[in-house]
Write an enzyme that holds these catalytic residues in place. Structure first.
Site, PDB file in Angstrom:
ATOM      1  N   THR C  67      15.275  48.170 -41.397  1.00 33.91           N
ATOM      2  CA  THR C  67      14.938  49.237 -40.645  1.00 33.91           C
ATOM      3  C   THR C  67      16.180  50.130 -40.812  1.00 33.91           C
ATOM      4  O   THR C  67      16.445  50.998 -40.918  1.00 33.91           O
ATOM      5  CB  THR C  67      13.977  48.557 -39.603  1.00 33.91           C
ATOM      6  N   LYS C  95      30.117  45.876 -21.911  1.00 34.85           N
ATOM      7  CA  LYS C  95      31.342  46.289 -20.696  1.00 34.85           C
ATOM      8  C   LYS C  95      30.281  47.497 -19.731  1.00 34.85           C
ATOM      9  O   LYS C  95      30.951  48.040 -18.192  1.00 34.85           O
ATOM     10  CB  LYS C  95      31.767  47.517 -21.380  1.00 34.85           C
TER      11      LYS C  95
END
Lengths: 460, 460, 460
Positions: C67, C95
């Protein structure tokens, strides 16, 4: 792939050229590529219209940042675009897609495919399924032809020619794919090779055999004296494409003296393999430094290395003008520019007739298949069957059409007569190649329903 | 790298400018970059000819998608190309290649290198080996100069100037690399800093010391009243580059009152470090929201954050016109466009004399080396030796030339006289910097063969 | 996001169009996209000025090489640039950054965002926060609208129209997101669907229900005879958008005969789900090969597949001219070129009024929230609250505004009267949609402080 499929899939004509093996290129084509690369390298920014509008897909089933970046830089320098799968093994492959399918899909996204794969023969298979050019960027331990071209080009740039050069191969000559490919290519260009192996890691017999049988190269014992420290631990072997009678000029009891070396090609010890073998102490590794390069015969030898290097070239060589390994890496960009431009049809380098490949035949019938477990013919069994090519007729030698490994056999049958022969039989020459069937041994042939040919009787 | 190596490797002249540290740029250069960034930001699509034909290589030894995409966007906006290694640690590094070698190879593939590395000092080392510009995109917990430039630029855009602004630093001031770099830069621009730390996470003493010694910044106790809820848990410190005698205007027993704040710079708590320290309850984190921003002194303060944020800024601030953290991130693109264009020589921003770096000397001789285990001088010991720079002569302070960490010593020798002194000796000023040798203590110096200088006798 | 935030963040006007769901496009818009894609496909290299200077960011929270490469190829063909995060889950997400924040940051780096995410509804959320177009490249098992467009386009190219076509869905119809989306889209285009499921993996009841309620599709028992081997193991269902009275023409005791099929859409068995269910033997999988395709009704049916395929289509089909699955994949490039060009405002395809979405209301008050654990409204709870849309008023059906899953309820309250009703109450029609509150059951409503409406009394 059946002809109908191919006809359906191929929309662009004519069939594209690929670069799967260095053998796909004639010497004239390689020289044309060198000339083009040299022109490109004079101003790398001046060629941004060559491939404008084209897209290269870099499909890397194992990461190799250096090779990938070099190709991508080359494509961008030509003004083209790049789509990248830097680590395919983490992606679609995990959904169980075959390489043949992936290649056919990506053929619809790009104008060239640059393929790195862990299986030997993968690029050959990809070329069968792609209707755009495929470039082999390393298939397992089989081939890495653009590395070889980069090495040849670097020699050609440094020395102005390749024919007749004396090139030292130093270090691990046993496991280095780079060395083996380079050796065959140098033989084709009629250069000489001086082998200075890490003891225990000599050039393998099958490489020497191929050099001899296919390229007429003769191995001669060489005299290590003038190589000084470099060769102090090694038996030196001189491989020369000269005909044997010319060699009589050299031979004396002490061996051929190597007076002047054009290039030293150093290789990285494949320590991951070493450990399987013997606990080789790291201090025993052959190292190249100012001391080794002090020999008179090496006074103007360029020092080459495919990189990455570890300890095998001392940092004290980095500042030496003979060291060209970083230049050699940089030259990968113009060389890959020339390859891409040529395969995309933007130069005339490859516009002649392609090098004829010997034909390949089905090897699966009753007999043996490729013995290499890492060959793509095994991992992609749904899409390809094992095929072989004849490497020589006398002695009969067959290699896998994908991974080039020799198919080992102890008996050979004819699929029409259903008789089998022993490998050294002269009658084998009369059998059509596509009728050959390979067996482990006579028992295997008989178990498969073959009968001994007349001259095998006694061996039965 | 020996001079010969450099001469061999450098084909393009003159030597390129790099952006390793914010200290590599003069204030005038930064302002020129701001002006250029502002021009670029007016229509980011209008500059696609600036770097056409150039290639930037983003080499990220640890992933940092935000920073990488920002740089790549900038290069594409300038019309250049990008080659990307988004996670180098998974690739060639695993084959044991040194950073110095990788940099020299990639120098042959691109026109600029954008480097992110986990070791402090990596970008400095890279700049020594690259013959193309190197941009530091974060080297461990050392520097991230384009982030600092982006922060300064955002202030400059919002306030029209930087000098004299009052900037609140809030949150974790102890471990945030971003905060430390920004503090030094604000000091150079003569802005004031109001520290509102998470209790226990105050600005470290060595940062305050450097602000004082190198930039003439004075810390003053501040009165938290007008900061309201924001400062309710903190002791507030005011850092101002004014000379001490000017401060006498402010000082009263309650401390300096902060009447008007120009910007609040909030930082992400480095929770991975918190845990090493103390089990700080997440509810104790300083959070910035409408309540904290209700103080009168903050009525038009812009709210900045380097992002990513977690809980430290409430979502209720996202719609507040004072919140500019997403704009701040977006401004990273024109700033990086300006940096890339400047380093590639396509603007005049950096065409003056480079900022003079203080020279660096060999620190390895008999004495101490860089104490920072994560410094590149240790991990790349094959290619670089530990070097130091003198940060100050009295008191004598030396820092690692790569990672900037202070080299701790208890005695200092002179390599020619073979005498050693104690660190507070005024005689040290007479020794040539390249003759200094650092020792743990007197015993270490004596064990190394140095003798006490006359004035040390009593200490022996 | 509060209006103030949006006003602050949006610098470009007017608000961009997004492609989150296939429902965002009218039939006329889809046909305009097909026409554009067709024009592009005639010479993919001729459009390199369409998006010159624009940048697309491909943000893939889970890898999907196919894709991603297809989108990147499309953007490059249009002359644009691409910045890529091929595996976001390894980077900033770690994070702890929210998707809403990442989207707002990347909005500053690019001109369009192509988002792949593992959570259902992620693209809808992204569209709320981006001020540039967002394209959904797959959000969990929810939608993948460009795949659906590619499928429709392939039919449209092959057959010249979509309306009235007979399309066989074969294989795993239960778990395939692709099949469900394609079914809704075919219904909108008034094509017919013939379901030939792997036994046990029939089209789910909720899909059939939606086809019926929203698109007026009637399911009819079909007669499998002319489908031959393909349908030998299955009960065949015929889904047709005809009005019921027209169907009376077909119904006889044996069911509707399928005489001519236009396309067979084969799907990959979602074996990872199979295993959770029952140990289905791989040999029981429905496979499509020459034998299954020999039925008379399939003589000119094109064979489609979203790829990757495993064993469900035999390699013997690859060479068959009816097999268009590789072409179908290749057509993803011109379709995505047309989508990108349209969303970037470079074509007129989407310049009319956007398809009106039914409004969405807060669903969090006292009642139920989205039951889908994988819905983005749960994973991004900091930035979004659960919202619902009314899918129908009688019977009352509400779906999550992000992931489209039905919100299950056993009682419904009115937030102003504080009375609750049972789901089948006609009084519910009188309540304003934004006043509806959904409860598990009457007890849940009462526990929340609601009282039974007059007509519920007996149920109390």
């Amino acid at each position: 792939m059946p002809a109908a499929a191919r006809a359906t899939l191929l929309s662009r004509m004519p069939a594209p050229r690929h670069l799967v093996s260095i053998d796909d290129l004639s010497l004239a084509e390689m020289e044309a590529i060198f000339e083009t690369a040299k022109r490109y390298s004079e101003d790398t920014r001046a060629w941004a219209d060559v491939a404008r509008g084209s897209i290269a897909a870099t499909l890397f089933y194992e990461p190799s940042t250096r090779t990938r970046l070099s190709f991508e830089s080359a494509m961008l320098r030509l003004g083209g675009g790049v789509i990248t799968a830097a680590d395919m093994s983490r992606s679609s492959a995990s959904k169980g897609e075959s390489l043949a399918d992936t290649i056919r899909v990506v053929s619809g996204y790009a104008d060239a495919i640059i393929l790195r794969h862990q299986s030997e023969g993968a690029a050959r298979l990809a070329a069968e399924y792609a209707d755009i050019p495929v470039i082999n960027a390393g298939d397992g331990s089989h081939e890495h032809p653009t590395q070889t071209l980069c090495d040849l080009y670097s020699l050609w740039i440094e020395r102005g020619r390749i024919e007749g050069l004396d090139v030292v191969f130093a270090g691990d000559l046993r496991y280095s794919r780079t060395i083996h490919s380079f050796a065959y290519a140098l033989a084709r260009f009629r250069a000489n090779i001086v082998c200075v192996p890490q003891p225990g890691f000599e050039l393998p017999a099958y490489v020497v055999q191929r050099l001899r049988e296919e390229f007429g190269v003769e191995p001669v014992r060489a005299e290590a004296g003038r190589l000084g420290e470099l060769a102090s631990k090694s038996d030196v072997l001189y491989l020369t494409p000269q005909k044997p009678h010319q060699l009589s000029l050299f031979t004396d009891p002490k061996g051929l003296s190597v007076d002047h070396v054009d290039a030293v090609y150093m290789t990285r010890p494949q320590t991951e393999r070493f450990k399987q073998e013997a606990q080789l102490d790291e201090t025993q590794y052959l190292q190249l430094g100012q001391r080794q390069m002090a020999a008179e015969s090496l006074r103007d030898a360029v020092v080459m290395h495919p990189l990455p290097r570890r300890e095998e070239i001392n940092a004290d060589m980095d500042g030496d003008p003979r060291s060209i390994y970083f230049k050699q890496a940089a030259r990968g960009v113009p060389i890959r520019m020339a390859i891409l431009a040529s395969l995309l049809g933007e130069t005339d380098c490859l516009k002649g007739e392609p090098v004829a490949q010997s034909p390949a035949w089905d090897a699966q019938r009753e007999g043996l298949v490729c013995p290499n477990e890492n060959c793509i013919s095994h991992t992609e069994a749904r899409h390809v069957s094992s095929k072989y090519r004849l490497a020589s007729r006398l002695p009969l030698r067959a290699t896998c059409a994908y991974c080039s490994q020799a198919i080992p056999f102890g008996a050979v049958g004819c699929s029409t007569s259903r008789l089998y022969h022993l490998p050294d039989s002269r009658d084998l020459r009369k059998i059509r190649p596509d009728h050959l069937v390979f067996f482990r041994d006579a028992a295997h042939a008989e178990a498969t329903g073959y009968q001994a040919a007349a001259n095998v009787g006694s061996a039965g």
